[in-house]
Design a protein around this motif. Structure first.
Motif, PDB file in Angstrom:
ATOM      1  N   ASP A   1      -6.090 -13.533  26.132  1.00 39.93           N
ATOM      2  CA  ASP A   1      -6.223 -14.714  25.288  1.00 39.93           C
ATOM      3  C   ASP A   1      -5.477 -15.902  25.897  1.00 39.93           C
ATOM      4  N   VAL A   2      -6.054 -17.070  25.699  1.00 38.90           N
ATOM      5  CA  VAL A   2      -5.417 -18.334  26.088  1.00 38.90           C
ATOM      6  C   VAL A   2      -5.187 -19.130  24.811  1.00 38.90           C
ATOM      7  N   ASP A   3      -3.925 -19.374  24.472  1.00 40.10           N
ATOM      8  CA  ASP A   3      -3.666 -20.106  23.234  1.00 40.10           C
ATOM      9  C   ASP A   3      -3.853 -21.604  23.440  1.00 40.10           C
ATOM     10  N   ALA A   4      -3.759 -22.356  22.358  1.00 43.53           N
ATOM     11  CA  ALA A   4      -4.073 -23.786  22.405  1.00 43.53           C
ATOM     12  C   ALA A   4      -3.106 -24.548  23.302  1.00 43.53           C
ATOM     13  N   GLU A   5      -1.834 -24.156  23.290  1.00 39.45           N
ATOM     14  CA  GLU A   5      -0.854 -24.857  24.119  1.00 39.45           C
ATOM     15  C   GLU A   5      -1.180 -24.686  25.602  1.00 39.45           C
ATOM     16  N   GLU A   6      -1.461 -23.445  26.006  1.00 35.32           N
ATOM     17  CA  GLU A   6      -1.818 -23.205  27.405  1.00 35.32           C
ATOM     18  C   GLU A   6      -3.140 -23.890  27.746  1.00 35.32           C
ATOM     19  N   ALA A   7      -4.096 -23.838  26.814  1.00 34.96           N
ATOM     20  CA  ALA A   7      -5.398 -24.464  27.051  1.00 34.96           C
ATOM     21  C   ALA A   7      -5.249 -25.952  27.351  1.00 34.96           C
ATOM     22  N   ALA A   8      -4.347 -26.629  26.640  1.00 33.56           N
ATOM     23  CA  ALA A   8      -4.112 -28.052  26.895  1.00 33.56           C
ATOM     24  C   ALA A   8      -3.402 -28.249  28.232  1.00 33.56           C
ATOM     25  N   ARG A   9      -2.474 -27.360  28.554  1.00 32.03           N
ATOM     26  CA  ARG A   9      -1.709 -27.495  29.793  1.00 32.03           C
ATOM     27  C   ARG A   9      -2.578 -27.324  31.031  1.00 32.03           C
TER      28      ARG A   9
END
Length: 277
Positions: free
Chosen positions: A177-185
């Protein structure tokens, strides 16, 4: 609304902005054909609606889209009399056409990713022009977890172009899984915002886009995508689909993955085809 139309809602929350909502929250807006067929019809209609200058795509409830429906795939149109292999090809073509419709839509599309974007749901988000995630959203390339390939619906074409090849390889090959914080980064989304601010944030982006010239925005969308395309997305999707169907039809990996998930155990993939009892 009657029939499957209830599974896709089209609203106009702001002038020149269309909101398209996948509306089957009890199934996490999974990509059953009862949802995807009316979604394609809605996108075609919006594309020719000259009052709409930007589109926001989201899901009802706690999921953006959970990808394939493991319980009920829904009714596939125009397949009477087809053999199983051809049925599979036609089914994949319907899903491919939804991804291509988002790409070809005259208006820019903003994905408001409100929750889980899994498998085909991740592909839907990637086919949008802009992605904004709620802080509790997450992304997963789920095919590899189901004993299949992680490549589907343009994912192995679109994801490396969004986040780079090494990150795309790692995410697709591990199924994590890729969470929203990582997705933005990593650039998978433009930003992440609190859930209660998600739609208003997307509406603000849509209204800003709508204020510019129509040919300016349409040509910008076209040239951005053409600049990213090293080859043909459509032919790439066909190759992905054939690979996915090869494993789906000739092995029992997918059935084993579903059974293992239900039993709460790790799947054992044998890569053979076991006949149903």
């Amino acid at each position: 609304m009657t029939g499957t139309e209830q599974f896709v809602l089209v609203e106009h929350p702001r002038p020149a902005v269309a909101l398209v909502t996948l509306n089957r929250p009890e199934r996490m807006n999974s990509m059953a054909f009862d949802v995807m067929v009316p979604l394609k019809a809605a996108l075609d209609e919006i594309s020719h609606d000259n009052d709409v200058r930007a589109v926001v795509l989201t899901g009802a409830g706690r999921g953006f889209s959970s990808g394939a429906d493991h319980k009920s795939a829904g009714s596939v149109p125009h397949v009477d009399g087809l053999t199983r292999p051809t049925f599979g090809l036609r089914s994949m073509e319907i899903l491919d056409d939804v991804i291509l419709a988002l790409r070809k839509l005259h208006q820019p599309v903003i994905a408001a990713v409100n929750g889980a974007a899994i498998g085909g749901g991740l592909c839907l988000a990637l086919a949008a022009d802009i992605r904004v995630a709620a802080t509790d959203a997450y992304f997963r390339a789920a095919g590899i977890n189901n004993g299949l390939t992680a490549s589907e619906l343009g994912l192995s074409y679109l994801l490396p172009r969004a986040i780079g090849s090494s990150r795309a390889f790692e995410i697709m090959l591990t199924g994590r899984d890729v969470d929203a914080e990582e997705a933005a980064r990593i650039g998978l989304v433009s930003r992440h915002v609190p859930p209660e601010e998600l739609l208003d944030t997307c509406y603000a982006i849509a209204e800003r886009i709508a204020a510019f010239s129509r040919p300016g925005t349409e040509l910008t969308k076209r040239t951005l995508w053409s600049g990213l395309d090293a080859g043909s997305l459509e032919s790439h999707m066909q190759a992905e689909g054939l690979g996915q169907l090869y494993i789906r039809l000739l092995t029992s990996n997918f059935e084993e993955a579903v059974a293992a998930r239900k039993d709460g155990r790790a799947p054992l993939f044998t890569d053979d085809k076991r006949e149903s009892p």
